[in-house]
Design a protein around this motif. Structure first.
Motif, short mmCIF file in Angstrom:
data_model
loop_
_atom_site.label_atom_id
_atom_site.label_comp_id
_atom_site.label_asym_id
_atom_site.label_seq_id
_atom_site.Cartn_x
_atom_site.Cartn_y
_atom_site.Cartn_z
N ASP A 1 0.81 -1.23 0.00
CA ASP A 1 0.00 0.00 0.00
C ASP A 1 0.83 1.27 0.00
OD1 ASP A 1 -2.20 -1.63 0.08
OD2 ASP A 1 -2.23 -1.65 2.29
N GLY A 2 2.04 1.23 -0.58
CA GLY A 2 2.83 2.44 -0.70
C GLY A 2 3.40 2.91 0.62
N VAL A 3 3.80 4.18 0.65
CA VAL A 3 4.41 4.79 1.83
C VAL A 3 3.65 6.05 2.14
CG1 VAL A 3 6.49 5.84 2.78
CG2 VAL A 3 6.67 3.85 1.28
N SER A 4 3.28 6.25 3.40
CA SER A 4 2.61 7.49 3.77
C SER A 4 3.60 8.45 4.40
CB SER A 4 1.47 7.18 4.76
OG SER A 4 1.99 6.58 5.93
N GLU A 5 3.29 9.73 4.27
CA GLU A 5 4.19 10.76 4.81
C GLU A 5 3.39 11.72 5.65
OE1 GLU A 5 7.37 14.21 3.45
OE2 GLU A 5 6.16 13.20 1.94
N ALA A 6 3.80 11.91 6.88
CA ALA A 6 3.22 12.92 7.75
C ALA A 6 4.22 14.05 7.88
CB ALA A 6 2.89 12.32 9.11
N GLN A 7 3.71 15.27 7.91
CA GLN A 7 4.62 16.41 7.88
C GLN A 7 5.55 16.43 9.09
OE1 GLN A 7 2.64 20.09 7.19
NE2 GLN A 7 4.49 21.28 7.08
N GLN A 8 5.04 16.03 10.25
CA GLN A 8 5.85 16.07 11.45
C GLN A 8 6.61 14.76 11.68
OE1 GLN A 8 6.34 18.81 13.15
NE2 GLN A 8 4.95 19.91 11.76
N VAL B 1 8.08 2.77 11.55
CA VAL B 1 7.43 1.49 11.22
C VAL B 1 6.16 1.36 12.05
CG1 VAL B 1 7.67 -1.02 11.16
CG2 VAL B 1 9.64 0.45 10.63
N THR B 2 5.01 1.15 11.39
CA THR B 2 3.72 1.04 12.10
C THR B 2 3.23 -0.40 12.08
OG1 THR B 2 2.49 1.54 10.07
CG2 THR B 2 3.11 3.40 11.48
N ASP B 3 2.35 -0.79 13.10
CA ASP B 3 1.83 -2.16 13.23
C ASP B 3 0.62 -2.32 12.30
OD1 ASP B 3 0.80 -4.61 14.03
OD2 ASP B 3 1.44 -4.29 16.11
N PRO B 4 0.58 -3.34 11.39
CA PRO B 4 -0.53 -3.50 10.45
C PRO B 4 -1.85 -3.81 11.13
CG PRO B 4 0.95 -5.40 10.32
CD PRO B 4 1.63 -4.38 11.19
N GLY C 1 7.56 12.35 9.50
CA GLY C 1 8.38 11.80 8.43
C GLY C 1 7.62 10.72 7.67
N PHE C 2 8.34 9.70 7.16
CA PHE C 2 7.73 8.64 6.36
C PHE C 2 7.37 7.45 7.25
CE2 PHE C 2 10.10 11.20 3.42
CZ PHE C 2 9.29 11.23 2.28
N ARG C 3 6.26 6.72 6.85
CA ARG C 3 5.82 5.55 7.60
C ARG C 3 5.69 4.37 6.66
NH1 ARG C 3 1.54 8.94 10.71
NH2 ARG C 3 0.20 8.35 8.96
#
Length: 833
Positions: A671-678, A765-768, A680-682
């Motif tokens: 599902d790609g990579v998400s980016e939050a402004q504060q 790294v986030t938990d699915p 960084g990348f997840r």
């Protein structure tokens, strides 16, 4: 700050070839940044000690130094680079044939640069031999025989306390350094100094040949204030005389270094004559001339730059041969005044001034332009003993600017030359002398040439106090006086006209007081240029005049430099044959080309630092630009410092060409990579992710290194660059992959390693399971909340509601029951009963 420890073995060719620690340093105080001093690649070989022998310098290879134009000032710089004491004696030995040597630029060395930076390739049979003192030196002095005394012991230099040093000690030091008797002995005379201090008292008898041969006290001094460091002035040895004349202040000029020799007339100007009279204590120069002998003989050639910096003739003399010998008459401090009825002529040496009736002093006319369209254009002529044209040898735009200044014209627009059928007597102008602010007349020496200087100055505009010929405070000439211009009376279109008039590029900066404030007079009318005019005074002007303008509002103008330097035929825009454009594009002469000029060329090209410089030899001589070393090292552009010449030696140059910053990115298989402004990348836990590094094509090959840094560890991963990019796959992401990532691109070109680092990329790294549970839990939670609210509401109304409330509630319940069917009616009937 660099965050990892280097782990070098000592034999690596480049720092980035060394290993590095896995862990990263989190903090480093500002005062702990590494300062490094490497020993200079210079040595003395074949002598009795490491401070005596044949002088050799290493640039691309070890070579001896040419004895041509080698003075005591260069000798002092060599001793400094060797970490020896003061220069005691210098000479040369002549070999049977010419060999490859390094020629050292005098101006470069005297400006404080290391010998290696000032060396250019040459050939000679004359080789420098040098003796420095082993253990004493005088620093920060006004000559080689004055300064603060320092003594070397255990490989370090220490100042000496006044209380530990007396007149007999001073006699030994002065003798050891080849100077005359001590004349001044005083603390802090040549600057204060902090520790270390020499801690024992010297006990010389005065007859010793070296200070460290003297006895010393048993007890050591514990303290000495900085202002008590010994400052010593030894008298200059008798090293200059005039012989064969009517008095001690007239005759043939002779100088003693290793021996008495006459002085060569070559490059001899009024400035050198004034210095000679000063050294002789004979007042001002009255007349200078030459006598020609039947054949060449050994003479001393005097370096004009060295003399004009304030040094003695002895310090500025180098061995040469010539048949033209200097004859000099000084004034013996006699002031002659000749009086006429409308006018007084005051003669102080050759510096004559006319005193007019109104009391205004004016210099006699000594420079002019003839045969041109105006008084500010034509063939340049100078008067010393007679009017002569100026030869264009080594004539730069900087010298042209000085000539325009002497002519009271504007800025230099274009210098050129014309070639005559045969050589004639002309004036050669010392570039260094002119650029130091002296008049052309003072900087002229006699020689012969067929190439004559022609010059065009602007008539009525000039830029003063600028950092180049294309910048400065704008001044306009009207009614024989120069005025600054008020900011409010000058705009961008006016600036375009001025820059074009001066042969510069488009205006880049227009700002008041940028090049110094100025008092009145101020130009009083507004310029109204369309931008297409060829000269500022061709523009219209307002009818009304401005009455006031504050000093901080004088126009300061910076025009862009015309594109005037390039490298052609190389692997990149920062490597190849060096060419400069003045009137036309020409290659640069490789003669006397040093690393200092190379650094300036790379700076003008916006190409980083000089990596390597050399020359290629063509089959025949061609028109080239010779660049003045003195001029370039003063900070001017190569274009300002170029003069017309011919040579078969052409400069080849490689600059570092600063690498562009690599690009770093991240991608994932889930599902790609998400980016939050504060944050960084997840990326999701368990997914594969890829760190991609790429760089704009500059050089082939190279490699990428990804550096990963977390709170407690650091890892490096390296791959070769393929098509200027590399992908780093990280399978099964887990919390251990959280941290910062960067790409470092490295490439080995021109026998050097270069590298550039990307921005930092922060990864989480986030938990699915969070993504699976969230869509289910949230709606269920909302339903439970609604049910609880309804239950509480029913219970509350059942206890406290009146009849009307019961009817409303019944209606509500009825509506619900109807929707559910008949049982609701039965319940309702039972309730009624």
């Amino acid at each position: 700050m660099w965050t990892k420890e280097f782990q070098c073995g000592g034999n690596e060719s480049a720092l980035l070839d060394c290993g590095r620690s896995d862990s990263a340093r989190s903090t480093c105080s500002p005062g702990k940044a590494v300062g490094l001093t490497c020993s200079e690649p210079v040595r003395l070989v074949g002598g009795a000690s490491r401070c005596a022998g044949t002088l050799e310098v290493k640039r691309s290879e070890w070579r001896p130094v040419s004895g041509s134009y080698w003075t005591l000032k260069e000798a002092a710089a060599a001793c400094r680079d060797l970490d020896c004491g003061s220069a005691v004696s210098t000479g040369s030995r002549n070999e049977a044939s010419r060999r490859s040597v390094w020629w050292i630029s005098s101006y470069c060395v005297q400006s404080g640069s290391a010998l290696r930076e000032c060396a250019s390739s040459s050939s000679s049979s004359s080789i420098v031999e040098l003796t420095c003192s082993d253990s004493v030196r005088l620093v920060n002095g006004t000559s080689l025989c004055s300064g603060r005394l320092e003594v070397k012991s255990e490989q370090s230099w220490s100042s000496v306390c006044e209380a530990d040093f007396d007149q007999q000690d001073a006699e030994v030091v002065c003798r050891e350094l080849g100077c005359g008797a001590p004349s001044v002995l005083q603390g802090a005379l040549y600057g204060e100094v902090e520790a270390p201090m020499w801690t024992k008292e010297f006990q010389c008898g005065g007859h010793e040949s070296a200070l460290l041969d003297c006895g010393r006290s048993d007890s050591a001094r514990s303290t000495c204030s900085p202002d008590k460091a010994v400052g010593l002035t030894c008298s200059e040895p008798q090293s200059i005389r005039l012989v064969g004349g009517a008095s001690r202040c007239a005759g043939t000029l002779e100088v003693k270094r290793s021996e008495w020799r006459p002085v060569s007339y070559s490059d001899w100007t009024l400035k050198e004559a004034a210095a000679a009279c000063r050294d002789l204590d004979c007042g001002s120069a009255v007349s200078i001339g030459s006598r020609n002998e039947a054949s060449d003989r050994s003479v001393w050639w005097i370096d004009p730059d060295c003399v004009q910096s304030g040094s003695t003739l002895r310090e500025c003399a180098s061995s040469s041969s010539s048949s033209s010998i200097v004859k000099l008459t000084c004034s013996e401090k006699v002031l002659k005044v000749l009086t006429d009825l409308l006018l007084s002529l005051v003669s102080i040496g050759l510096n004559c001034k006319l005193i007019q009736d109104d009391g205004i002093l004016k210099e006699p006319q000594s420079v002019r332009l003839v045969g041109g369209a105006s008084r500010c254009a034509g063939t340049l002529e100078v008067k010393r003993s007679e009017w002569k044209p100026v030869g264009d040898s080594y004539w730069t735009l900087k010298a042209a600017a000085a000539a325009c200044r002497d002519l009271d014209c504007g800025s230099a627009v274009s210098p050129g030359s014309r070639n005559e059928a045969s050589d004639r007597s002309v004036w050669w102008i010392s570039s260094y002398c002119v650029q130091s602010g002296s008049a052309l007349r003072e900087c002229a020496s006699s020689y012969s040439s067929s190439s004559i200087m022609e010059l065009t100055c602007s008539d009525s505009v000039r830029l003063v106090n600028g950092t180049s010929l294309c910048s400065g405070r704008l001044e306009v000439k009207s009614e024989q006086s120069w005025s600054s211009v008020c900011e409010a009376d000058f705009d961008q279109q006016d600036a375009e006209v001025v820059c074009r008039e001066l042969g510069c590029g488009a205006p880049s900066v227009l700002q008041g007081a940028l090049y110094g404030e100025v008092e009145a007079p101020m130009w009083t009318k507004e310029f109204q240029c369309g931008g297409h005019e060829s000269a500022l005074l061709d523009c219209g002007r307002s009818d009304s005049a401005r009455s006031t303008c504050s000093p901080g509002k004088a126009v300061g103008l910076t025009c862009s430099e015309p594109q005037s330097v390039r490298l052609v035929g190389g692997a990149s825009r920062c490597a190849g044959t060096l060419e400069v454009k003045r009137s036309e594009w020409r290659p640069v002469d490789g003669s006397y080309w040093t690393l200092k000029e190379a650094a300036a060329a790379c700076r003008d090209l916006d190409c980083g630092s000089a990596v390597s410089t050399g020359s290629r030899y063509e089959s025949s001589r061609r028109s080239v630009w010779w660049t003045s070393s003195d001029c370039v090292q003063s900070g001017s552009t190569l274009r300002d410092c170029a003069s017309s010449s011919s040579s078969s030696s052409i400069v080849k140059l490689t600059c570092s060409d600063l690498l562009v910053q690599p690009i770093i990115s991240v991608s994932s298989t889930m599902d790609g990579v998400s980016e939050a402004q504060q944050q960084g990348f997840r990326v999701r836990r368990g997914s594969n992710f890829t760190i991609s590094c790429s760089v704009q094509p500059q050089y082939p090959g190279g490699s990428f290194q990804v550096t990963f840094t977390s709170s407690n560890t650091t890892h490096n991963y390296t791959q070769p660059a393929v098509n200027h990019s590399a992908d780093f796959l990280f399978p099964a992401a887990d919390p251990a992959h959280q941290g910062s990532y960067s790409c470092v691109y490295g490439v080995y070109v021109f026998a050097h390693n270069f590298s550039s680092e990307s921005r930092l990329l922060s990864l989480t790294v986030t938990d699915p399971t969070v993504h699976i549970i969230r869509p289910v839990v949230l709606p269920v939670t909302l339903l439970l909340v609604v049910a609880v609210v309804v239950f509480i509401l029913k219970a509350s109304r059942g206890q406290k509601s009146g009849p009307q409330e019961n009817i409303e509630l019944d209606s509500y319940n009825l509506g619900v029951s109807r929707a559910e069917g008949e049982p609701a009616e039965e319940e309702g009937a039972q309730g009624t009963e």
